[in-house]
Design an enzyme around this catalytic site. Structure first.
Site, short mmCIF file in Angstrom:
data_model
loop_
_atom_site.label_atom_id
_atom_site.label_comp_id
_atom_site.label_asym_id
_atom_site.label_seq_id
_atom_site.Cartn_x
_atom_site.Cartn_y
_atom_site.Cartn_z
N ASN A 215 0.85 -1.18 0.00
CA ASN A 215 0.00 0.00 0.00
C ASN A 215 0.90 1.24 0.00
O ASN A 215 2.13 1.13 0.00
CB ASN A 215 -0.99 -0.01 1.17
CG ASN A 215 -0.31 -0.02 2.53
OD1 ASN A 215 0.82 0.46 2.68
ND2 ASN A 215 -0.97 -0.57 3.53
N GLU A 218 3.50 1.58 2.89
CA GLU A 218 4.52 0.55 2.77
C GLU A 218 5.48 0.86 1.62
O GLU A 218 6.70 0.65 1.73
CB GLU A 218 3.85 -0.82 2.55
CG GLU A 218 3.10 -1.31 3.77
CD GLU A 218 2.08 -2.38 3.46
OE1 GLU A 218 1.44 -2.88 4.42
OE2 GLU A 218 1.91 -2.72 2.28
N ASP A 286 -5.99 -7.38 1.95
CA ASP A 286 -6.06 -8.84 1.86
C ASP A 286 -7.03 -9.27 0.77
O ASP A 286 -6.80 -10.25 0.05
CB ASP A 286 -6.51 -9.45 3.19
CG ASP A 286 -5.52 -9.18 4.31
OD1 ASP A 286 -4.31 -9.19 4.05
OD2 ASP A 286 -5.97 -8.97 5.45
#
Length: 341
Positions: A215, A218, A286
């Protein structure tokens, strides 16, 4: 509103996308994850305690759902894949509860090892409400250990991955930083030609993986600079490809959509398919990974896989807490997206 060119592109691709959704049930996946149990305890506020200035709740419900890497596993199963879970839980009731949830969903749990020295990672959210009022979270209690699994368990996990890799269409690594992904485990997972990595930190540990799905925070942590402008996104995509030696990078950017980068190909960008009905983004990453992986296994192009990942995320962010979706819901959401835009 979708741009006209993208809408026409999606309309042309709609039969193909629906065909790919129909193929999800044919996938066999090995999913290695930091397994977490999310608990939600809810009660009605009765009064203040005489022992301390704290609320007394009369317990009403307890709900337990997969969290962390377990949510990635659960998402894949709910989308129809045959899933072998790999990870570590404690020798405790929380670990048993998580395995029971998996088994009820048809998820194979032979790859989940018990570690008596470490508790199952558990996040317990306690919420309360007055009579006929909105329920609000009061406190969260986390159970976890900062110690790594015993070296023997690390080697057992790595051996299990190597033994079952050949029968898997892909390996997914869902790394939440809770200790499962030690060097032996990572090395074993990277032996597969299609290893998809979703990690919160230190992407280069998975050097050479097929696809990474960071993301925005990150990605910023990995490249070492803020990603604010379109030029920053382009620079970060190329830097991440070099940093990780990955074949592909997908940066998920929240309400700004997602950007896909591949060696030797121009980058592509997708807007978020749902920007208005967003209630909770917990676990949406996820869901993106699950739909994306199953699409790739079904033979999708990277663009088609990203579209389906984006579509799946647009559904689960409408729900509170970690959530899953189904291929039927995704097909309906695609039809609605193209019909109403």
């Amino acid at each position: 509103m979708l741009e006209t060119a993208l809408r026409e592109q999606l309309l042309a691709a709609q039969p193909r996308l629906l065909h790919l959704l129909d193929q999800f049930t044919r996938a066999h996946l090995l999913v290695v994850g930091d397994l977490t149990l999310d608990e939600f305890l809810t009660g009605q506020v009765e009064r203040l305690s005489r022992e301390a200035p704290v609320l007394i709740l009369r317990h009403e419900t307890t709900r337990q759902v997969p969290g962390g890497g377990a949510n990635a596993i659960y998402n894949l199963a709910k989308l129809g894949a045959a899933v072998q879970a790999v990870g570590v839980v404690g020798d405790d009731s929380q670990g048993q509860a998580l395995c029971n949830i998996f088994q009820a969903a048809g998820i194979a749990t032979e790859g989940i090892l018990r570690d008596a020295a470490r508790p199952t990672v558990t996040k317990t959210r306690i919420s309360g409400h007055a009579r006929q009022s909105v329920t609000q979270q009061i406190v969260r209690v986390d159970r976890k250990s900062d110690e790594l699994p015993h070296p023997r368990l690390q080697q057992e996990l790595a051996a299990f991955i190597r033994h079952h890799a050949a029968s898997a269409d892909a390996i997914v690594c869902s790394d939440y930083g809770d200790g499962v992904f030690t060097p032996p485990v990572i090395q074993a997972a990277l032996q597969h030609h299609c290893t998809i990595v979703d990690t919160q930190r230190d992407l280069p540990r998975y050097h050479g993986a097929f696809l990474f799905t960071p993301n925005l925070p990150e990605a910023e942590a990995a490249v070492g600079y803020a990603i604010r402008s379109p030029d920053d996104v382009l620079r970060a995509g190329q830097d991440l490809l070099e940093l990780t030696a990955a074949k592909h990078i997908l940066i998920t950017r929240g309400d700004a959509g997602m950007s896909l980068f591949s060696h030797g190909e121009p980058p592509s960008h997708l807007p978020a398919f749902n920007r208005t009905d967003v209630f909770d983004v917990t676990g949406a990453g996820d869901t993106v990974v699950a739909a994306l992986t199953l699409a790739l296994v079904a033979g999708a192009s990277l663009w088609e896989a990203a579209v389906l990942g984006n579509l799946a995320a647009s559904i689960v962010v409408r729900q509170f807490g970690t959530a899953t979706t189904t291929t039927a819901e995704m097909a309906a959401a695609l039809h609605h997206l193209l019909e109403t835009d």
